[in-house]
Write a protein that holds these residues in place. Structure first.
Motif, PDB file in Angstrom:
ATOM      1  N   PHE A 151     -41.512  65.033   0.350  1.00 27.28           N
ATOM      2  CA  PHE A 151     -40.865  65.367  -0.914  1.00 27.28           C
ATOM      3  C   PHE A 151     -41.900  65.694  -1.983  1.00 27.28           C
ATOM      4  O   PHE A 151     -41.685  66.554  -2.823  1.00 27.28           O
ATOM      5  N   ARG A 152     -43.068  65.014  -1.940  1.00 26.64           N
ATOM      6  CA  ARG A 152     -44.099  65.259  -2.953  1.00 26.64           C
ATOM      7  C   ARG A 152     -44.620  66.690  -2.837  1.00 26.64           C
ATOM      8  O   ARG A 152     -44.848  67.367  -3.849  1.00 26.64           O
ATOM      9  N   LYS A 153     -44.782  67.203  -1.608  1.00 33.05           N
ATOM     10  CA  LYS A 153     -45.242  68.582  -1.415  1.00 33.05           C
ATOM     11  C   LYS A 153     -44.197  69.575  -1.903  1.00 33.05           C
ATOM     12  O   LYS A 153     -44.508  70.601  -2.491  1.00 33.05           O
ATOM     13  N   ILE A 154     -42.921  69.261  -1.634  1.00 32.96           N
ATOM     14  CA  ILE A 154     -41.853  70.155  -2.075  1.00 32.96           C
ATOM     15  C   ILE A 154     -41.812  70.234  -3.595  1.00 32.96           C
ATOM     16  O   ILE A 154     -41.644  71.303  -4.181  1.00 32.96           O
ATOM     17  N   ILE A 176     -44.293  69.798  -5.746  1.00 30.48           N
ATOM     18  CA  ILE A 176     -45.434  70.560  -6.253  1.00 30.48           C
ATOM     19  C   ILE A 176     -45.196  72.051  -6.058  1.00 30.48           C
ATOM     20  O   ILE A 176     -45.477  72.879  -6.931  1.00 30.48           O
ATOM     21  N   THR A 177     -44.669  72.439  -4.878  1.00 28.66           N
ATOM     22  CA  THR A 177     -44.383  73.847  -4.615  1.00 28.66           C
ATOM     23  C   THR A 177     -43.315  74.370  -5.572  1.00 28.66           C
ATOM     24  O   THR A 177     -43.384  75.487  -6.069  1.00 28.66           O
ATOM     25  N   ALA A 178     -42.302  73.545  -5.856  1.00 27.99           N
ATOM     26  CA  ALA A 178     -41.212  73.967  -6.738  1.00 27.99           C
ATOM     27  C   ALA A 178     -41.717  74.250  -8.140  1.00 27.99           C
ATOM     28  O   ALA A 178     -41.228  75.156  -8.811  1.00 27.99           O
ATOM     29  N   LEU A 179     -42.708  73.517  -8.608  1.00 27.56           N
ATOM     30  CA  LEU A 179     -43.236  73.741  -9.947  1.00 27.56           C
ATOM     31  C   LEU A 179     -43.817  75.142 -10.081  1.00 27.56           C
ATOM     32  O   LEU A 179     -43.750  75.757 -11.150  1.00 27.56           O
ATOM     33  N   MET A 180     -44.383  75.677  -9.001  1.00 23.52           N
ATOM     34  CA  MET A 180     -44.976  77.000  -9.059  1.00 23.52           C
ATOM     35  C   MET A 180     -43.939  78.102  -8.899  1.00 23.52           C
ATOM     36  O   MET A 180     -44.163  79.234  -9.296  1.00 23.52           O
ATOM     37  N   ILE A 181     -42.769  77.785  -8.319  1.00 23.12           N
ATOM     38  CA  ILE A 181     -41.774  78.809  -8.039  1.00 23.12           C
ATOM     39  C   ILE A 181     -40.795  78.980  -9.182  1.00 23.12           C
ATOM     40  O   ILE A 181     -40.303  80.065  -9.448  1.00 23.12           O
ATOM     41  N   VAL A 182     -40.507  77.905  -9.947  1.00 30.24           N
ATOM     42  CA  VAL A 182     -39.480  77.967 -10.981  1.00 30.24           C
ATOM     43  C   VAL A 182     -39.855  78.949 -12.075  1.00 30.24           C
ATOM     44  O   VAL A 182     -39.019  79.677 -12.584  1.00 30.24           O
ATOM     45  N   ALA A 183     -41.129  79.027 -12.448  1.00 34.66           N
ATOM     46  CA  ALA A 183     -41.547  79.802 -13.608  1.00 34.66           C
ATOM     47  C   ALA A 183     -41.209  81.291 -13.542  1.00 34.66           C
ATOM     48  O   ALA A 183     -40.768  81.859 -14.528  1.00 34.66           O
ATOM     49  N   ILE A 231     -31.148  76.570  -5.588  1.00 39.10           N
ATOM     50  CA  ILE A 231     -31.830  75.316  -5.234  1.00 39.10           C
ATOM     51  C   ILE A 231     -32.433  75.406  -3.835  1.00 39.10           C
ATOM     52  O   ILE A 231     -33.573  74.984  -3.602  1.00 39.10           O
ATOM     53  N   ASN A 232     -31.672  75.964  -2.891  1.00 37.68           N
ATOM     54  CA  ASN A 232     -32.180  76.077  -1.517  1.00 37.68           C
ATOM     55  C   ASN A 232     -33.348  77.048  -1.424  1.00 37.68           C
ATOM     56  O   ASN A 232     -34.246  76.869  -0.585  1.00 37.68           O
ATOM     57  N   ASN A 233     -33.364  78.090  -2.255  1.00 35.74           N
ATOM     58  CA  ASN A 233     -34.480  79.044  -2.226  1.00 35.74           C
ATOM     59  C   ASN A 233     -35.782  78.387  -2.660  1.00 35.74           C
ATOM     60  O   ASN A 233     -36.865  78.805  -2.230  1.00 35.74           O
ATOM     61  N   ILE A 234     -35.694  77.351  -3.483  1.00 35.35           N
ATOM     62  CA  ILE A 234     -36.898  76.691  -3.981  1.00 35.35           C
ATOM     63  C   ILE A 234     -37.279  75.476  -3.135  1.00 35.35           C
ATOM     64  O   ILE A 234     -38.439  75.318  -2.753  1.00 35.35           O
ATOM     65  N   PHE A 235     -36.300  74.644  -2.803  1.00 38.28           N
ATOM     66  CA  PHE A 235     -36.592  73.391  -2.118  1.00 38.28           C
ATOM     67  C   PHE A 235     -36.337  73.452  -0.614  1.00 38.28           C
ATOM     68  O   PHE A 235     -36.546  72.465   0.078  1.00 38.28           O
ATOM     69  N   GLY A 236     -35.840  74.567  -0.128  1.00 38.94           N
ATOM     70  CA  GLY A 236     -35.609  74.686   1.302  1.00 38.94           C
ATOM     71  C   GLY A 236     -34.132  74.624   1.649  1.00 38.94           C
ATOM     72  O   GLY A 236     -33.323  74.038   0.921  1.00 38.94           O
ATOM     73  N   VAL A 245     -26.628  67.764  -3.967  1.00 38.92           N
ATOM     74  CA  VAL A 245     -28.058  67.967  -3.747  1.00 38.92           C
ATOM     75  C   VAL A 245     -28.649  66.685  -3.170  1.00 38.92           C
ATOM     76  O   VAL A 245     -28.404  65.596  -3.701  1.00 38.92           O
ATOM     77  N   ARG A 246     -29.408  66.801  -2.091  1.00 41.06           N
ATOM     78  CA  ARG A 246     -30.028  65.634  -1.486  1.00 41.06           C
ATOM     79  C   ARG A 246     -31.114  65.093  -2.400  1.00 41.06           C
ATOM     80  O   ARG A 246     -31.983  65.833  -2.859  1.00 41.06           O
ATOM     81  N   ALA A 247     -31.065  63.806  -2.670  1.00 39.06           N
ATOM     82  CA  ALA A 247     -31.997  63.172  -3.605  1.00 39.06           C
ATOM     83  C   ALA A 247     -33.198  62.609  -2.863  1.00 39.06           C
ATOM     84  O   ALA A 247     -33.099  62.234  -1.689  1.00 39.06           O
ATOM     85  N   PRO A 248     -34.356  62.528  -3.520  1.00 42.97           N
ATOM     86  CA  PRO A 248     -35.532  61.913  -2.890  1.00 42.97           C
ATOM     87  C   PRO A 248     -35.272  60.444  -2.580  1.00 42.97           C
ATOM     88  O   PRO A 248     -34.594  59.737  -3.331  1.00 42.97           O
ATOM     89  N   ALA A 249     -35.799  59.987  -1.465  1.00 39.54           N
ATOM     90  CA  ALA A 249     -35.623  58.587  -1.085  1.00 39.54           C
ATOM     91  C   ALA A 249     -36.429  57.662  -1.984  1.00 39.54           C
ATOM     92  O   ALA A 249     -36.031  56.523  -2.246  1.00 39.54           O
ATOM     93  N   ASP A 250     -37.578  58.134  -2.494  1.00 37.63           N
ATOM     94  CA  ASP A 250     -38.428  57.326  -3.354  1.00 37.63           C
ATOM     95  C   ASP A 250     -37.854  57.355  -4.774  1.00 37.63           C
ATOM     96  O   ASP A 250     -37.769  58.421  -5.396  1.00 37.63           O
ATOM     97  N   PRO A 251     -37.426  56.210  -5.337  1.00 39.38           N
ATOM     98  CA  PRO A 251     -36.880  56.214  -6.705  1.00 39.38           C
ATOM     99  C   PRO A 251     -37.855  56.755  -7.737  1.00 39.38           C
ATOM    100  O   PRO A 251     -37.439  57.313  -8.753  1.00 39.38           O
TER     101      PRO A 251
END
Length: 372
Positions: free
Chosen positions: A2-5, A7-14, A203-208, A222-228
């Motif tokens: 989830f951490r990699k996803i 970081i990748t999403a931050l670069m795609i949203v802009a 959402i799927n285009n960015i996070f898979g 939307v599936r939530a991260p397991a880590d709170p």
């Protein structure tokens, strides 16, 4: 993972189009909402503008005094400097015990003004009957009320309602499913299947693929991260995703009281011909009054004496029927053409409403007509 996803999403949203809307402007997270609170309290310290001999206020004063260890009866209390009030507040989501929120205080009895009053400690309850906050403090009243000895009075704004900024302290946390739920559910502000599907696709285009699933025309799961610890940052990026919402349904809103007509850009008109004209009949009723005369003959003498007045009706009828103006709607006419055609014949707001209703009943108006 989830951490990699994230970081990748931050670069795609802009790079998304600036003309699109953010998800935070299109939807709200289910379970993350404010909660209304209400309580009954007592305001004291008024300058003679309180409830007076109201039994409700006297009983409230007696109850408070008895809790302080003193004994008295309601009949021995004068409530001219006190007022029974209702206290309301909106508890924002995620407020923690010890945090404060603004409250609104409104009179419940005969008090004329709350200016200069102090709200005594008042518990605020939620819809479940549990106490979530405690309110107390000095009121800020924007209104003014003055009454003279001769019965004259002057009231500016509303002196019977006041506010206390930060006047309530949160005592209980409202549980939300934000940290425990396996999924986030986004509820669109407007029900639309196309927009719901577009939100899930963005959402799927960015996070898979498989991250978001449209449940219906309003909700997207939307599936939530397991880590709170990652949920807050994930939701922040999720709300910043930009989506091009689908065009709304064709609607025409008519306010029958004010004559306001709102037509959205998707309204279309099938081939139709409209004749606009009016028949005006003016009737002016008047009377002509002539002085009557009575003629009396006595031998060679003729005497003319005033008689009863003679009333003769005088009616003037005018008929004004201008030539009817007709205009033709071609297939698929757009909003601008529709408005231009109706304005060209000098139609008033009432005429516009009549024309739109006639087109709707004729089946030529490709829109939902809503009368409010």
């Amino acid at each position: 993972m989830f951490r990699k996803i994230l970081i990748t999403a931050l670069m795609i949203v802009a790079p998304f189009a600036a003309s699109a809307d953010r998800i935070k402007d299109l939807a709200a997270v289910a379970g993350v909402r404010s909660n209304p609170l209400v309580g009954y309290g007592l305001v004291v310290g008024l300058a003679g503008t309180g409830d007076g001999n109201s039994s409700l206020t006297q009983q409230s004063m007696q109850s408070i005094i008895s809790r302080l260890g003193l004994e008295t009866t309601a009949s021995n209390l004068d409530a001219k400097n006190a007022a029974a009030v209702m206290v309301t507040a909106e508890m924002s989501p995620f407020l923690k015990p010890g945090q404060v929120m603004d409250i609104t205080v409104s009179t419940a009895g005969k008090a004329k003004s709350l200016k200069g009053g102090t709200l005594l400690m008042t518990p605020l309850m939620g819809a479940d009957g549990e106490i979530y906050a405690i309110a107390q403090g000095n009121l800020v009243v924007g209104g003014l009320g003055v009454e003279g000895g001769d019965g004259s009075s002057l009231v500016v704004n509303v002196p019977t309602v006041g506010r206390i900024p930060g006047g309530a302290t949160v005592e209980r946390l409202v549980e939300t499913p934000f940290l425990e739920s396996e999924y986030f559910v986004l509820n669109l502000h407007r029900n639309d299947f196309s927009t719901s599907n577009r939100v899930a696709e963005a959402i799927n285009n960015i996070f898979g693929g498989g991250m978001a699933l449209p449940l219906d025309g309003t909700s997207v799961r939307v599936r939530a991260p397991a880590d709170p610890g990652q949920r807050v940052s994930f939701m922040g990026m999720l709300e910043s995703i930009e989506v091009e919402p689908a065009e709304p349904n064709a609607k025409i809103i008519v306010n029958s009281r004010t004559g306001t007509v709102v037509i959205n850009g998707n309204v279309r008109v099938a081939p139709a011909a409209v004749t606009h004209g009016s028949l005006t009949v003016r009737v002016n009723e008047d009377v002509n009054v002539d002085q009557g005369a009575a003629v009396v003959a006595a031998g060679d003498n003729v005497i003319v004496a005033p008689g009863d007045p003679v009333v003769t009706p005088d009616t003037n009828i005018q008929v004004d029927q201008p030539a009817a103006q007709a205009f033709l709607f071609d297939p698929g006419i757009s909003l601008s053409n529709l408005v231009d055609a109706i304005n060209a014949v000098g139609a008033s707001s009432a005429d516009l409403v009549a024309i739109l209703e006639a087109l709707h009943h004729a089946g030529a108006l490709r829109a939902e007509l809503i009368i409010i």
